[in-house]
Design a protein around this motif. Structure first.
Motif, mmCIF file in Angstrom:
data_model
loop_
_atom_site.group_PDB
_atom_site.id
_atom_site.type_symbol
_atom_site.label_atom_id
_atom_site.label_comp_id
_atom_site.label_asym_id
_atom_site.label_seq_id
_atom_site.Cartn_x
_atom_site.Cartn_y
_atom_site.Cartn_z
ATOM 1 N N MET A 1 -47.815 50.170 134.426
ATOM 2 C CA MET A 1 -47.580 50.468 135.419
ATOM 3 C C MET A 1 -47.336 51.748 135.610
ATOM 4 S SD MET A 1 -48.331 47.807 137.635
ATOM 5 C CE MET A 1 -49.342 47.211 136.577
ATOM 6 N N PRO A 2 -47.350 52.540 136.789
ATOM 7 C CA PRO A 2 -47.283 53.492 137.229
ATOM 8 C C PRO A 2 -45.742 53.842 138.327
ATOM 9 C CG PRO A 2 -49.224 52.825 138.852
ATOM 10 C CD PRO A 2 -48.818 52.022 138.251
ATOM 11 N N ALA A 3 -45.739 54.916 138.103
ATOM 12 C CA ALA A 3 -43.499 55.547 138.641
ATOM 13 C C ALA A 3 -44.057 54.896 140.410
ATOM 14 C CB ALA A 3 -43.409 57.272 138.414
ATOM 15 N N ILE A 4 -43.222 53.652 140.372
ATOM 16 C CA ILE A 4 -42.877 53.125 141.758
ATOM 17 C C ILE A 4 -42.004 54.597 142.935
ATOM 18 C CG2 ILE A 4 -42.250 51.899 143.674
ATOM 19 C CD1 ILE A 4 -42.668 49.627 141.784
ATOM 20 N N THR A 5 -42.597 55.560 143.195
ATOM 21 C CA THR A 5 -41.553 56.182 144.266
ATOM 22 C C THR A 5 -41.723 56.780 145.099
ATOM 23 O OG1 THR A 5 -43.190 58.581 144.086
ATOM 24 C CG2 THR A 5 -41.510 58.394 141.892
ATOM 25 N N SER A 6 -42.031 55.910 146.060
ATOM 26 C CA SER A 6 -42.099 55.507 148.030
ATOM 27 C C SER A 6 -42.804 53.438 147.819
ATOM 28 C CB SER A 6 -43.378 56.506 148.427
ATOM 29 O OG SER A 6 -43.860 56.898 147.868
ATOM 30 N N GLY A 7 -42.978 53.938 149.728
ATOM 31 C CA GLY A 7 -43.506 52.223 149.375
ATOM 32 C C GLY A 7 -41.925 51.384 149.965
ATOM 33 N N ARG A 8 -42.190 50.295 150.206
ATOM 34 C CA ARG A 8 -41.186 48.985 150.316
ATOM 35 C C ARG A 8 -40.912 47.969 149.429
ATOM 36 N NH1 ARG A 8 -40.441 48.392 156.115
ATOM 37 N NH2 ARG A 8 -42.718 48.665 156.781
ATOM 38 N N VAL A 9 -39.482 48.099 149.372
ATOM 39 C CA VAL A 9 -38.888 48.309 148.229
ATOM 40 C C VAL A 9 -38.536 46.017 148.863
ATOM 41 C CG1 VAL A 9 -37.992 47.952 146.182
ATOM 42 C CG2 VAL A 9 -38.438 49.686 147.204
ATOM 43 N N LEU A 10 -38.392 45.543 148.724
ATOM 44 C CA LEU A 10 -38.349 44.066 149.154
ATOM 45 C C LEU A 10 -36.816 43.756 148.067
ATOM 46 C CD1 LEU A 10 -37.704 41.118 150.828
ATOM 47 C CD2 LEU A 10 -39.290 40.549 148.851
ATOM 48 N N VAL A 11 -35.784 43.602 148.500
ATOM 49 C CA VAL A 11 -34.429 43.102 148.306
ATOM 50 C C VAL A 11 -33.980 41.819 148.724
ATOM 51 C CG1 VAL A 11 -32.166 44.005 147.553
ATOM 52 C CG2 VAL A 11 -34.233 45.848 148.066
ATOM 53 N N THR A 12 -33.904 40.877 147.605
ATOM 54 C CA THR A 12 -33.334 39.502 147.782
ATOM 55 C C THR A 12 -31.924 39.601 147.878
ATOM 56 O OG1 THR A 12 -33.309 38.413 145.416
ATOM 57 C CG2 THR A 12 -35.272 38.335 147.376
ATOM 58 N N GLY A 13 -31.175 39.035 149.135
ATOM 59 C CA GLY A 13 -30.307 38.748 148.784
ATOM 60 C C GLY A 13 -29.357 40.248 149.270
ATOM 61 N N ALA A 14 -29.686 40.182 150.916
ATOM 62 C CA ALA A 14 -29.278 42.004 151.272
ATOM 63 C C ALA A 14 -27.533 41.727 151.296
ATOM 64 C CB ALA A 14 -30.062 42.191 152.070
ATOM 65 N N ASN A 15 -27.385 41.181 151.697
ATOM 66 C CA ASN A 15 -26.102 41.092 152.475
ATOM 67 C C ASN A 15 -25.104 40.841 151.041
ATOM 68 O OD1 ASN A 15 -27.150 38.441 152.606
ATOM 69 N ND2 ASN A 15 -24.542 37.642 152.356
ATOM 70 N N GLY A 16 -25.240 41.115 149.765
ATOM 71 C CA GLY A 16 -24.685 40.941 148.988
ATOM 72 C C GLY A 16 -23.835 42.486 148.170
ATOM 73 N N PHE A 17 -22.690 41.797 147.139
ATOM 74 C CA PHE A 17 -22.403 43.070 146.800
ATOM 75 C C PHE A 17 -23.159 44.502 146.426
ATOM 76 C CE2 PHE A 17 -19.386 44.681 142.861
ATOM 77 C CZ PHE A 17 -19.409 45.372 143.682
#
Length: 347
Positions: A1-17
């Motif tokens: 895969m090419p480098a991902i340097t921009s765009g939208r990223v999904l992060v699960t458990g967003a309120n975690g440490f």
């Protein structure tokens, strides 16, 4: 895969440490972030904490990520996924309470990624060093790399169920969740003739320490390694060999957040398991460093660095080479964590 340097990223458990630090790092680098939380009250806290980023941050409520299809909408339109959410009960009494949600949450996320394989380019899953080997081993300490799997804990849980030692239950959940992820990835990639659309990365940290951004109102609300840190360093919970002789490894949470971002921006991370370990330590080292910033920290006991014994050591050379990460020193982690406790009124 090419480098991902921009765009939208999904992060699960967003309120975690770890997740909240990761989201902050992503936003600072110009990414758009969509985070999942389990309730609107948790979303409210995160929005308020990161309000300066405005509409660059989007939060969605997913009450039960173990339900198939629960993450379909969250995955739609994202370029990459950082799966950080996972049960962190380190002392369960029933293995199913940690294994089932860990495996189902991971597999269901990958099923959602599969449905959106035309847009998703990379999925990064957070595992743990306990997925590599048990934390105790007879000397001399083995040096563990990414080829290892903790089959011992899985065998114990499968044979003994609720009768297994509680110290094997959480590790078994990490092993089984990660194996399920790799098996899913290889199976679906083969079905599509090797053109799945996204690749898989697994980050494998030891203890994660450092200051916290997430919603904790008292030390008693802490869990996992940061609970160990507070009570070991501030309350003097360790003594004797546990304080001065038994060695472990850790990574600062801000460095861990950086490894998450680097795992997206480095093309060569694709398809790799990566041990991301910052430094070895004994608890007395943190006491010594922390006492420079608060006289309320226990003095502890003298220790001889030449007599420290490590039940397990981890070889993180591959992650340092691929990610190019440099880890902040122990003294900085201690200082910033103690200052954070002061701000919170815990010292």
């Amino acid at each position: 895969m090419p480098a991902i340097t921009s765009g939208r990223v999904l992060v699960t458990g967003a309120n975690g440490f770890a997740a909240l630090w990761t989201i902050t790092d992503l936003l600072e680098r110009g990414f758009l972030v969509r985070g999942t939380v389990r309730s609107e009250s948790k979303a409210t806290y995160v929005r308020d904490k990161l309000k300066t980023y405005g509409d660059k941050l989007e939060l969605v409520v997913v009450e039960d990520s173990g339900k198939e299809g629960a993450l379909d909408d969250a995955v739609e339109g994202v370029d990459a996924i950082l799966h950080i959410a996972s049960p962190t009960n380190l002392s369960p009494t029933d293995p199913d309470t940690v294994i089932i949600p860990a495996v189902e949450g991971t597999v269901n996320l990958l099923k959602s990624a599969l449905k959106h394989h035309n847009t998703v380019k990379r999925v990064v899953i957070t595992s743990s060093v306990v997925a590599l080997a048990p934390l105790t081993a007879p000397p001399p300490a083995p040096v563990i790399d990414e080829t290892y799997w903790n089959d011992h804990s899985v065998k114990e849980v499968r044979e003994k169920g609720k009768g297994a030692h509680t110290k094997d239950m959480y590790p078994a959940s990490k092993v089984l969740a990660e194996r399920a992820a790799w098996e899913f990835y290889e199976r679906e990639k083969n079905k599509l003739g090797g053109k799945l659309g996204w690749d898989l990365v697994v980050l494998i940290p030891p203890f994660i320490f450092g200051p916290s951004l997430h919603d904790v109102k008292s030390p008693e609300e802490l869990n996992g390694p940061i609970q160990y840190f507070y009570f070991s360093v501030v309350k003097g919970a360790q003594s004797g060999d546990a304080l001065t002789k038994t060695g472990y490894e850790y990574i600062d949470v801000r460095d861990f957040a950086r490894t998450q971002v680097l795992s997206l921006t480095k093309p060569e991370a694709g398809g790799e398991r990566l041990i991301v370990s910052g430094h070895p330590f004994v608890w007395q080292q943190f006491l010594d460093a922390a006492r420079q910033y608060s006289d309320k920290i226990p003095v502890g006991e003298p220790y001889d660095p030449y007599k420290v014994e490590f039940p397990v050591r981890y070889n993180s050379e591959k992650s340092r080479r691929i990610l190019g990460i440099e880890y902040r020193p122990l003294e900085e982690t201690a200082k910033d964590t103690i200052e954070d406790y002061k701000v919170k009124g815990w010292l």
